[in-house]
Structures are given as C-alpha cells and as structure tokens.
Design a protein around this motif. Structure first.
Motif, PDB file in Angstrom:
ATOM      1  N   HIS A  80       0.847  -1.203   0.000  1.00  0.00           N
ATOM      2  CA  HIS A  80       0.000   0.000   0.000  1.00  0.00           C
ATOM      3  C   HIS A  80       0.877   1.245   0.000  1.00  0.00           C
TER       4      HIS A  80
ATOM      5  N   THR B  98      -0.562   6.255  -4.020  1.00  0.00           N
ATOM      6  CA  THR B  98      -0.996   4.961  -4.530  1.00  0.00           C
ATOM      7  C   THR B  98       0.016   4.440  -5.534  1.00  0.00           C
TER       8      THR B  98
ATOM      9  N   ARG C 272      -3.180  -1.499 -11.828  1.00  0.00           N
ATOM     10  CA  ARG C 272      -3.532  -1.544 -10.404  1.00  0.00           C
ATOM     11  C   ARG C 272      -4.317  -0.291 -10.026  1.00  0.00           C
TER      12      ARG C 272
ATOM     13  N   SER D 275      -6.015   1.097  -3.600  1.00  0.00           N
ATOM     14  CA  SER D 275      -6.595   0.129  -2.671  1.00  0.00           C
ATOM     15  C   SER D 275      -7.509   0.830  -1.667  1.00  0.00           C
TER      16      SER D 275
END
Length: 258
Positions: free
Chosen positions: A207, A216, A224, A227
């Motif tokens: 993370h 991020t 991706r 999260s």
C-alpha cells in the motif's frame, strides 16, 4: 562604611536604576505580527476554502482526488472545489498511450490563475514521471509566475498526494521536489506525518501512504487501482489538511481529528 552598609547601598541603587528603566523604556503591549495581505481572504465567519488541483492520465490520481475532496468536505463549513490541470499532449498521443477518459472535473485554465489566491489551502494531486511531477503539473506551476511576482500565494497552505508506477518509483521524491515550487511561492506545506495511524505501519500488504501525504501505486501498466487503505488515507488527508487550515485561518477546528 562597613561591608554590610556598602552592600545595602549598592542594592538600593540597583533597585532604583531598575525602576527608572522600567518607567522610561516603552514596553509594547503585543509583539509585532508579520502581515501578509494574501494570507487569508475568507471571513472567519465562513469555513476554509479549499482547492484540489490535479493531473491524471490513467485515473488513479482523479480517484484519489475525489476521496481527498470527500474528506475535506466532511469538515464543517468547508468549501471545496476540485479541478484538473490542462492536458499538454495531443489527442493522438494520448490514444496511443491508452489514456483514460478525463472525466467531468473542470479544467483550471491559465485565465483562472487570478482566482487561486481566494483559496485558503490547495491540495495538489501529482502523478510521478521518473521520480518527480509530470510535465502537465510542471506546466501548471510554470504558469503561476504572475502570482509569484506579486506574492499572492504567500502564507497559503498546501498539501501533496501522489501516484507512482512502482514502490520505489518516487513516492517521496515527487513530494520533495514539489516542495521547491511551494517554497518559491512562500506557501506553507502541511504533511500528514503518521497521523493516519497504525495502518501506515502495516507491511503485510502492499500500500502507498507516506508522511508527506496520501499515495498509490498504479503498476507499470497502470492496471492496479488505488486500494481501500490508500483511498481511506486520501480521505484522511483531506480532513486532516482542512482541519489544520480551518484552525490556522481563525475558524474553530476539531483538534481531535488533526
């Protein structure tokens, strides 16, 4: 004259000198406070006025920006505007790079620069290119020369959140190299530190999130997405930053949330 009498006379003269000095020297009632004409333009009766200005090619920073805005708007009385900076790449190049749709956030054009000093605080969303800000964000900062010469942003509060392709791709260097832009404007950088708490220390999952602000990872191909923890940190930063600006600009802030 005895030694005791001499000492008593010396002490008496010293006290008289001290009293005389106290009555003749002017004592200011308050210490001088530096004044910056552009430091705060909102009324204390209103909440802090916050701008979120970002660039996003693949949507990661845009997603983070809206979470930052969500956190900022949770502060009572806060007024929050969100903008994206102008694109500098032609459409055909963006298509070849598989860039995401720009969304509906208004573009902060150069003719809007005169409105920037009306904000108490500005949060900048910055994607990383080789360890520093993207060319689009640099073009935006390069366009603030008029505000720099007039000192219009001196005393304004600023925060930074970023996106990188990899874990060692510039999570901290992007923030650090952006601070140089803020320093030249005389802006006050507000980092988050470790105010987000225990989740910053969790190394069991990948993370983002640094002491400088939310962040991020996009992955090398941009696949991706931010999260849940990264988005939570983004909302925290928005609230944390806005509460500090609220307190600093003369509004009552909930200190427990700072």
């Amino acid at each position: 004259m005895s030694r005791f009498s001499f000492r008593k006379s010396f002490v008496s003269l010293s006290l008289l000198h001290t009293r005389a000095s106290a009555t003749t020297l002017p004592v200011p009632s308050t210490a001088p406070v530096p004044s910056y004409p552009h430091a705060c333009l909102s009324s204390p009766a209103m909440g802090p006025k916050i701008a979120i200005i970002y660039y996003s090619m693949y949507g990661h920073i845009r997603e983070m920006a809206h979470k930052v805005a969500e956190g900022a708007r949770s502060v009572a009385g806060a007024s929050v505007d969100i903008f994206q900076v102008p694109e500098t790449l032609p459409k055909e190049v963006l298509e070849k790079m598989h860039a995401a749709d720009k969304g509906s956030d208004p573009v902060f054009t150069h003719d809007m620069m005169s409105t920037l000093p009306s904000y108490d605080g500005i949060l900048f969303g910055i994607p990383t290119r080789y360890g520093m800000m993207s060319a689009q964000m640099k073009a935006f900062f390069d366009g603030t020369g008029g505000l720099w010469t007039s000192g219009a942003l001196v005393g304004k509060y600023a925060g930074i959140f970023v996106s990188t392709g990899t874990m060692q791709g510039g999570q901290e260097t992007t923030a650090l190299t952006t601070v140089t832009q803020l320093a030249h404007h005389g802006m006050i950088f507000v980092p988050c530190g470790y105010s987000f708490g225990a989740k910053m220390f969790d190394v069991s999952t990948v993370h983002g999130g640094t002491p400088y602000g939310a962040s991020t990872f996009a992955g090398p191909d941009g696949s991706r997405r931010p999260s849940e923890v990264e988005l939570e940190y983004a909302a925290h930063q928005g609230k944390h930053f806005t509460n500090i600006v609220k307190k600093a600009t003369g509004h009552a802030a909930d200190i427990s949330t700072i």
